[in-house]
Design a protein around this motif. Structure first.
Motif, short mmCIF file in Angstrom:
data_model
loop_
_atom_site.label_atom_id
_atom_site.label_comp_id
_atom_site.label_asym_id
_atom_site.label_seq_id
_atom_site.Cartn_x
_atom_site.Cartn_y
_atom_site.Cartn_z
N ARG A 90 0.75 -0.56 0.12
CA ARG A 90 -0.08 -0.31 -0.20
C ARG A 90 0.81 1.09 -0.05
O ARG A 90 0.21 2.30 0.38
N GLY A 91 2.18 0.87 -0.16
CA GLY A 91 3.07 2.08 0.49
C GLY A 91 4.33 1.77 -0.63
O GLY A 91 4.45 1.01 -0.27
N ALA A 92 5.91 2.79 -0.61
CA ALA A 92 6.43 2.45 -0.58
C ALA A 92 7.18 4.76 -0.67
O ALA A 92 6.77 5.77 -0.78
N VAL A 93 8.67 3.79 0.40
CA VAL A 93 9.42 5.39 0.65
C VAL A 93 10.77 5.59 -0.16
O VAL A 93 10.99 3.57 -0.19
N ALA A 94 11.20 6.09 -0.90
CA ALA A 94 12.59 6.30 -1.28
C ALA A 94 13.08 7.82 -0.51
O ALA A 94 13.24 8.21 -0.94
N ILE A 95 14.48 7.06 -0.09
CA ILE A 95 15.08 8.55 0.48
C ILE A 95 16.60 8.28 0.34
O ILE A 95 17.02 6.90 0.84
N MET A 96 16.90 8.98 -0.43
CA MET A 96 18.39 8.86 -0.84
C MET A 96 18.77 7.01 -1.38
O MET A 96 20.01 6.15 -1.57
N GLY A 97 17.75 6.12 -1.99
CA GLY A 97 17.39 4.52 -2.24
C GLY A 97 16.35 5.43 -3.87
O GLY A 97 16.06 6.20 -4.19
N GLY A 98 16.06 4.02 -3.63
CA GLY A 98 15.05 3.26 -4.90
C GLY A 98 14.13 2.37 -4.07
O GLY A 98 14.27 1.50 -2.80
N PHE A 99 12.95 2.08 -4.61
CA PHE A 99 12.21 1.03 -4.14
C PHE A 99 11.09 0.83 -5.61
O PHE A 99 11.28 1.43 -6.84
N GLN A 100 11.09 -0.05 -5.91
CA GLN A 100 10.43 -0.92 -6.74
C GLN A 100 9.05 -1.71 -6.38
O GLN A 100 8.99 -2.29 -5.51
N ARG A 101 8.39 -1.81 -7.36
CA ARG A 101 6.78 -2.72 -6.86
C ARG A 101 6.66 -3.02 -8.97
O ARG A 101 5.62 -2.43 -9.92
N LYS A 102 7.01 -4.43 -9.10
CA LYS A 102 6.73 -4.14 -10.33
C LYS A 102 6.20 -6.28 -10.18
O LYS A 102 6.69 -6.75 -9.23
N ASN A 112 -0.08 5.16 -1.80
CA ASN A 112 0.87 6.18 -1.89
C ASN A 112 2.64 6.16 -1.66
O ASN A 112 3.17 5.75 -1.01
N CYS A 113 3.60 6.97 -2.51
CA CYS A 113 4.33 7.42 -2.37
C CYS A 113 5.58 7.76 -2.53
O CYS A 113 5.16 8.87 -2.47
N PHE A 114 6.83 8.24 -1.95
CA PHE A 114 7.41 8.92 -1.42
C PHE A 114 9.00 9.15 -2.02
O PHE A 114 9.43 7.61 -1.34
N ALA A 115 9.31 10.72 -2.61
CA ALA A 115 10.74 9.54 -2.79
C ALA A 115 11.42 11.20 -2.82
O ALA A 115 11.36 11.91 -3.10
N LEU A 116 13.34 10.97 -1.75
CA LEU A 116 13.67 11.86 -1.18
C LEU A 116 15.20 11.66 -2.10
O LEU A 116 15.58 10.47 -1.21
N MET A 117 15.17 12.36 -2.77
CA MET A 117 17.03 12.33 -3.47
C MET A 117 16.56 11.26 -3.96
O MET A 117 17.94 9.66 -3.53
N GLY A 118 15.54 10.46 -4.27
CA GLY A 118 15.41 8.51 -4.41
C GLY A 118 15.07 8.62 -5.93
O GLY A 118 14.51 9.73 -6.45
N GLY A 119 14.47 7.66 -6.04
CA GLY A 119 14.00 7.12 -7.17
C GLY A 119 12.63 6.16 -6.82
O GLY A 119 12.84 5.13 -6.20
N GLY A 120 11.27 5.62 -7.42
CA GLY A 120 10.76 4.68 -7.61
C GLY A 120 10.54 3.83 -9.15
O GLY A 120 10.52 5.45 -9.57
N GLU A 121 9.79 2.76 -8.96
CA GLU A 121 9.48 2.26 -10.72
C GLU A 121 7.88 2.03 -10.18
O GLU A 121 8.24 0.67 -9.33
#
Length: 227
Positions: A90-102, A112-121
């Motif tokens: 139901r959510g993902a967080v990336a802080i100076m990193g990354g996340f994937q939902r695939k 809900n997803c949040f990225a700070l100086m990071g990224g997500g897919e």
């Protein structure tokens, strides 16, 4: 978990599904950072289902890895069969990193997803959908996210950017009858949220085979006319 097949080899998708459960557990406070890192390391070292199963046994809604290959009918996806079921994330967080939902997962009514100086897919091509309409709320600060949807899914973009932006290129295309509707909300500050349509590898291979067969049929037809 398939207890009768503990020695069956696990795939990269199986390991990633378990890693997603661990990331959610960390974000919810069910695991501390040390335990999360230990389990994540064990996840990526695991070679069989028997090695993966204990890693999430004590976590709620644990994704039990099992072989799965999404079927794509010749006339397109069976959308009704892909809507319904309990969300696996139901959510993902990336802080100076990354996340994937695939891969194979069930997207919730609201993600809900949040990225700070990071990224997500976020890849929905092989996903199930908890409901016919889902909302993906993206907050990207000096970072970026990318959402991939399969053809036939309607996309509505309502997010906005400040020195950044949301991709609106796929918006406006009508969806297939009965297909899910994906609404993108949130904001991007000095960052961006991209959206693209792509077919799955299985569908791409099917299209390739159809084109190859069509060429062979045409050649055979020409040869018969020549004879």
């Amino acid at each position: 978990m398939t207890d009768d097949l503990p020695e069956l080899r696990a795939s990269d998708t199986d390991r990633e599904r378990v890693a997603e459960v661990l990331r959610d557990a960390l974000a919810e406070g069910r695991l501390d950072m040390e335990e999360f890192e230990e389990r994540l390391e064990a996840t990526y070292k695991a070679r069989t289902y028997g090695e993966l199963e204990p890693i999430t046994r004590d976590l709620p809604s644990a994704a039990q890895p099992r072989p799965f290959t999404p079927a794509v009918p010749a006339d397109g996806p069976d959308w009704a069969a892909r809507i319904g079921g309990e969300a696996t994330s139901r959510g993902a967080v990336a802080i100076m990193g990354g996340f994937q939902r695939k891969g194979v997962w069930t997207a919730p009514r609201r993600f809900n997803c949040f990225a700070l100086m990071g990224g997500g897919e976020i890849d929905l091509r092989d996903a199930r959908f908890e409901d016919r309409e889902i909302t993906i709320n993206c907050v990207a600060i000096m970072g970026g996210m990318n959402v991939t949807v399969p053809p036939g899914v309607e996309v509505v973009v309502r997010g906005f950017g400040i020195m950044g932006g949301f991709d609106h290129r796929v918006q406006g295309e009508s969806g297939d009858p009965g297909a899910p509707r994906v609404i993108l909300t949130g904001f991007a500050l000095m960052g961006g949220v991209g959206v693209e349509r792509k077919v799955t590898r299985a569908e791409k291979q099917r299209i390739k085979e159809e084109r190859r067969q069509a060429k062979l049929d045409k050649r055979a037809e020409r040869k018969e006319l020549g004879d």
